[in-house]
Design a protein around this motif. Structure first.
Motif, PDB file in Angstrom:
ATOM      1  N   ASN A   1      43.473  16.355 -69.067  1.00  0.00           N
ATOM      2  CA  ASN A   1      44.629  17.031 -69.675  1.00  0.00           C
ATOM      3  C   ASN A   1      45.216  18.142 -68.821  1.00  0.00           C
ATOM      4  O   ASN A   1      45.812  19.085 -69.341  1.00  0.00           O
ATOM      5  CB  ASN A   1      44.262  17.601 -71.052  1.00  0.00           C
TER       6      ASN A   1
ATOM      7  N   LEU B   1      46.332  21.055 -71.617  1.00  0.00           N
ATOM      8  CA  LEU B   1      46.642  20.711 -73.008  1.00  0.00           C
ATOM      9  C   LEU B   1      45.311  20.688 -73.758  1.00  0.00           C
ATOM     10  O   LEU B   1      44.486  19.800 -73.533  1.00  0.00           O
ATOM     11  CB  LEU B   1      47.340  19.352 -73.078  1.00  0.00           C
TER      12      LEU B   1
ATOM     13  N   THR C   1      43.205  19.875 -79.263  1.00  0.00           N
ATOM     14  CA  THR C   1      43.133  20.266 -80.672  1.00  0.00           C
ATOM     15  C   THR C   1      44.069  19.348 -81.463  1.00  0.00           C
ATOM     16  O   THR C   1      44.965  18.747 -80.886  1.00  0.00           O
ATOM     17  CB  THR C   1      43.612  21.721 -80.831  1.00  0.00           C
ATOM     18  N   PRO C   2      43.899  19.263 -82.791  1.00  0.00           N
ATOM     19  CA  PRO C   2      44.803  18.404 -83.569  1.00  0.00           C
ATOM     20  C   PRO C   2      46.249  18.914 -83.541  1.00  0.00           C
ATOM     21  O   PRO C   2      47.178  18.168 -83.759  1.00  0.00           O
ATOM     22  CB  PRO C   2      44.248  18.481 -84.987  1.00  0.00           C
ATOM     23  N   PHE C   3      46.426  20.216 -83.326  1.00  0.00           N
ATOM     24  CA  PHE C   3      47.776  20.771 -83.236  1.00  0.00           C
ATOM     25  C   PHE C   3      48.081  21.054 -81.755  1.00  0.00           C
ATOM     26  O   PHE C   3      47.175  21.009 -80.919  1.00  0.00           O
ATOM     27  CB  PHE C   3      47.896  22.059 -84.065  1.00  0.00           C
ATOM     28  N   PHE C   4      49.350  21.346 -81.460  1.00  0.00           N
ATOM     29  CA  PHE C   4      49.738  21.553 -80.063  1.00  0.00           C
ATOM     30  C   PHE C   4      49.284  22.922 -79.580  1.00  0.00           C
ATOM     31  O   PHE C   4      49.659  23.951 -80.136  1.00  0.00           O
ATOM     32  CB  PHE C   4      51.261  21.433 -79.933  1.00  0.00           C
TER      33      PHE C   4
ATOM     34  N   ARG D   1      48.606  24.809 -75.712  1.00  0.00           N
ATOM     35  CA  ARG D   1      48.662  24.625 -74.261  1.00  0.00           C
ATOM     36  C   ARG D   1      48.375  25.960 -73.592  1.00  0.00           C
ATOM     37  O   ARG D   1      48.884  27.006 -74.002  1.00  0.00           O
ATOM     38  CB  ARG D   1      50.067  24.145 -73.896  1.00  0.00           C
TER      39      ARG D   1
ATOM     40  N   TYR E   1      51.975  25.375 -81.581  1.00  0.00           N
ATOM     41  CA  TYR E   1      53.068  24.921 -82.445  1.00  0.00           C
ATOM     42  C   TYR E   1      52.471  24.353 -83.721  1.00  0.00           C
ATOM     43  O   TYR E   1      51.465  23.631 -83.680  1.00  0.00           O
ATOM     44  CB  TYR E   1      53.874  23.851 -81.705  1.00  0.00           C
TER      45      TYR E   1
ATOM     46  N   ASP F   1      53.579  22.481 -87.568  1.00  0.00           N
ATOM     47  CA  ASP F   1      54.532  22.001 -88.566  1.00  0.00           C
ATOM     48  C   ASP F   1      54.105  22.614 -89.890  1.00  0.00           C
ATOM     49  O   ASP F   1      53.009  22.341 -90.378  1.00  0.00           O
ATOM     50  CB  ASP F   1      54.450  20.470 -88.675  1.00  0.00           C
TER      51      ASP F   1
ATOM     52  N   PRO G   1      49.910  16.134 -79.149  1.00  0.00           N
ATOM     53  CA  PRO G   1      48.487  15.773 -79.246  1.00  0.00           C
ATOM     54  C   PRO G   1      48.278  14.304 -79.629  1.00  0.00           C
ATOM     55  O   PRO G   1      47.338  13.668 -79.165  1.00  0.00           O
ATOM     56  CB  PRO G   1      47.956  16.696 -80.353  1.00  0.00           C
TER      57      PRO G   1
ATOM     58  N   ARG H   1      46.263  11.485 -77.288  1.00  0.00           N
ATOM     59  CA  ARG H   1      45.031  10.777 -77.672  1.00  0.00           C
ATOM     60  C   ARG H   1      45.198   9.258 -77.790  1.00  0.00           C
ATOM     61  O   ARG H   1      44.219   8.531 -77.827  1.00  0.00           O
ATOM     62  CB  ARG H   1      44.526  11.319 -79.005  1.00  0.00           C
TER      63      ARG H   1
ATOM     64  N   SER I   1      50.044  14.515 -70.979  1.00  0.00           N
ATOM     65  CA  SER I   1      48.857  14.301 -70.136  1.00  0.00           C
ATOM     66  C   SER I   1      48.150  12.989 -70.462  1.00  0.00           C
ATOM     67  O   SER I   1      46.945  12.960 -70.673  1.00  0.00           O
ATOM     68  CB  SER I   1      47.854  15.459 -70.309  1.00  0.00           C
TER      69      SER I   1
END
Lengths: 415, 308
Positions: free
Chosen positions: A152, A202, A205-208, A210, A246, A248, B74, B78, B102
């Motif tokens: 990543n 990156l 994680t389940p959320f963004f 960076r 980020y 939602d 994300p 994945r 990525s």
């Protein structure tokens, strides 16, 4: 009696006959049913075959047409082969008509920005932006970015807008308003332009989320507190760390958060030849309301950044820390498909005398004739205590016309 | 020092366990991301229990203005396979996301990138590539999913793409594909019979996304509300469009995620019937599969023709 006996015989014979014949009749019916079944099965199979054949023919017809088209395309491709591998090229023309109460009027060609981008090979891509305005032609960005690093990771090198804050990474024609907020201009030095390297990660994680680490000669296109034109000690470089996340909040609501720190162990400015360290911290927050079903017509963005600058400067009494805090906040609402309106508030301190500030208020409206053609009107009132530039005070009016030719994208950072 | 050492061992064990769990989870199902719900539905039908599928968009969005949400990153990072419509339908939002995702194996041209437009007979290839013609699609009209016969091409592309990445499951994908195609073929036969009243019906569409659909069911598109793709109408354009609609007896005005203001205005002037259709699956509860979505559009249109 005989007749009765005959009748009985007939009856018995009939009964016997029936007993013998009936099974054969029912057997005949069974076999007929069987053959009917077989016939239906065969018909079904035939029908299935016919359907498959029809489908196959239809597909062949479609594929045939598609193939023909591909041949036509490849002929065209061959004809234009010498230019087919050219990178994507675009230009932005950004011009304003301005009136500043204390400085006068001006037709200002702010930017004719040439952008070039393409993949280099399976491992990297590159882009460059060369900007010409009435004063100079300068290379704003020319950077190489990796596309297939493992774990990543993504590396970037060359000249680019360092990953500091949000608006510092925008070219000015991408701002929601006309001018660079003065807080950004004074504290970061305009765009976060830097020559150096960056490594981004990156976080899985389940959320963004960076993270970026960077090292540069200096950061800030108009930053005159450091010199990046010749080699110097590593202590005079600027080192950066940034985290960006980020979330939602709901389908139509989102929030983006970022924190950045640019640290320079030793700065040298003309008036401070033995300058100490400088830390520039940034906190950015963007809230967006983007109703998915009507994003063409409705939407709201609330964005702001807070910058904190700390410098150790030498005074007669020894080294002293000078702290300055500034920032901007804006809101912009979509009125319909073509029109947006917003308001910008900006608080810009002087870095050398943080007690003095320029505070400005700017309402603006934007008319997007199409995705590539935009007119914007802005009024600004600047309450200026710094008193360094005539252009930074009083009432000001701007009419901006921005157009995009050819390919245009600054990618993920300016979404 | 010793305590530090044992902590390190614990950390390595925990990380190992996490990676182990991760590996087990991924061994169970193939992670697939699609750009639109149509493709997600078909991937589910073809991959069945072998895949875990998610669509980035919900079907309510205007495909040329999908917000570039970092929350998509994300998921793209994945996924093992990315299924796209192609023909630049996703060009305004997907490239920016792939830039930071990525995940090299799902980039265009790579094994994990399935472009469903391969083999489609593309309509409306632009004769000149010039933005004076509006927001043109250089590779032709990308709304090919609206022709159910193209649904078969999409399904085959998905099955072929999955089999390229996971050859060990090729037989299962092919079996499921054939079952799905049989179901789709039945539906196509039904739709062709149902659509008889639509033959030669003249329509006006807000945006040029209905060409494939109209072509399949024999309707004639006589104009669009947008002056050029992506360009809102001028008052003059609306006046001349209304005149044309009356001259050519256009019965239907189709719109999608756009505002109903101009369609209704035109309908009032011409007496045509306004109908809102879906250009991808997923927006409504009864359009959650590709077949149901085509069915919904066809029924809505037939209803409008009857009313008209």
């Amino acid at each position: 009696m005989a007749s009765f006996g005959d009748a009985r015989r007939v009856a018995i014979l009939s009964l016997l006959g029936a007993l013998v014949l009936f099974p054969s009749i029912s057997a005949a019916q069974d076999s007929e049913l069987e053959s009917l079944r077989a016939m239906i099965k065969t018909m079904q199979q035939d029908l299935q075959k016919a359907l498959s054949r029809i489908e196959q023919l239809e597909d062949e017809k479609t594929a045939g047409a598609a193939k023909l088209e591909q041949v036509e395309k490849s002929i065209k491709t061959v004809q234009s082969a010498p230019s087919i591998l050219n990178p994507a090229i675009g230009m932005v023309i950004d011009a304003t008509a301005e009136h500043r109460a204390k400085a006068g009027g001006d037709f200002n060609l702010r930017a004719a920005e040439l952008g070039i981008s393409a993949a280099i090979d399976p491992y990297a891509r590159a882009y460059a932006f060369i900007n010409a305005n009435r004063d100079e032609i300068e290379l704003e960005e020319a950077a190489i970015v990796t596309t297939s690093l493992p774990w990543n990771l993504q590396a970037r090198a060359g000249r680019f807008f360092a990953d500091f804050g949000r608006l510092p990474k925008f070219h000015p024609h991408e701002y929601p308003f006309v001018n660079t907020p003065l807080s950004l201009e004074r504290m970061v030095g305009g765009e976060s332009r830097a020559d150096g390297v960056e490594l981004s990660y990156l976080v899985p994680t389940p959320f963004f989320l960076r993270a970026t680490l960077g090292g540069y000669n200096k950061m800030g296109a108009d930053n005159e507190r450091l010199d990046d034109t010749r080699p110097h000690a590593w202590s005079r470089f600027t080192y950066l760390g940034r985290l960006q996340a980020y979330f939602d909040l709901a389908d139509n609501h989102s929030v983006e958060l970022g924190s950045s720190l640019a640290y320079t162990p030793s700065i040298r400015i003309p008036e401070e030849p033995h300058g100490g360290s400088r830390s520039l911290a940034g906190l950015d927050l963007t809230y967006r309301y983007q109703p998915l079903a009507s994003v063409l017509y409705q939407g709201f963005t609330l964005g702001g950044e807070l910058f904190g600058n700390t410098e150790r400067v030498e005074r007669s009494s020894g080294f002293r820390r000078v702290r300055a805090l500034g920032g901007y906040a804006y809101g912009e609402a979509k009125i319909n498909r073509e029109w947006t309106a917003g308001f910008l508030f900006d608080n810009a301190p002087s870095l050398s005398s943080p007690g003095k500030k320029t505070i400005s208020y700017s309402p603006f409206v934007t008319w997007s004739l199409s995705e590539f053609n935009r007119l914007r009107f802005q009024y600004s009132f600047l309450d200026d205590q710094v008193r360094e530039e005539k252009t930074e005070r009083g009432n000001q009016f701007f009419l901006q016309w921005t157009t995009f030719l050819g390919s245009h994208s600054h990618g993920f950072r300016t979404r | 020092m010793k305590a530090g050492h044992s902590n390190l061992v614990k950390l390595i064990l925990v990380l190992g366990l996490l990676f182990g769990l991760h590996a087990t989870a991924s061994a169970q199902r193939i992670r697939v991301i699609t750009t639109v719900p149509d493709l997600a539905d078909m991937t589910k039908q073809i991959g069945k229990e072998l895949v875990e599928v998610e669509s980035l968009t919900r079907g309510v969005e205007f495909m040329h203005a999908v917000p570039v949400k970092p929350s998509f990153v994300p998921r793209l990072n994945r996924t093992e396979v990315l299924v796209v419509m192609g023909l630049d339908l996703e060009s305004s939002w997907l490239p920016a996301l792939l830039e930071v995702a990525s995940n090299p194996k799902i980039l265009p041209g790579q094994i994990g990138h399935i472009d469903c437009s391969v083999g489609v007979n593309v309509m409306e290839l632009p004769k000149t590539l010039d933005r004076a013609e509006g927001d043109v699609h250089p590779r032709g009209n990308p709304h090919y999913n609206l022709d159910p016969l193209n649904g078969r091409i999409i399904a085959r592309n998905i099955a072929g793409g999955l089999a390229r990445s996971f050859p060990q499951h090729k037989a299962a994908f092919e079996k499921n594909l054939n079952e799905y195609l049989a179901e789709l073929n039945q539906a196509i036969a039904r739709w062709e019979a149902m659509a008889a009243p639509l033959k030669d019906v003249r329509i006006v569409a807000y945006h040029r996304d209905w060409s494939y659909f109209a072509n399949r069911f024999g309707m004639q598109i006589i104009g669009s509300i947008e002056t050029k793709p992506g360009i809102e109408p001028t008052p003059n354009h609306l006046v001349s469009l209304a005149q044309k609609m009356q001259q050519e007896k256009a019965q239907i005005i189709i719109y999608g995620p756009q505002s109903d203001r101009f369609p209704r205005q035109l309908a009032n002037q011409t007496g045509a019937t306004v109908v809102r259709l879906q250009s991808t699956a997923g927006a409504l509860p009864d359009t959650d599969t590709y077949i149901k979505f085509i069915d919904y559009n066809l029924r809505s249109l037939l209803g409008a023709v009857k009313k008209g």
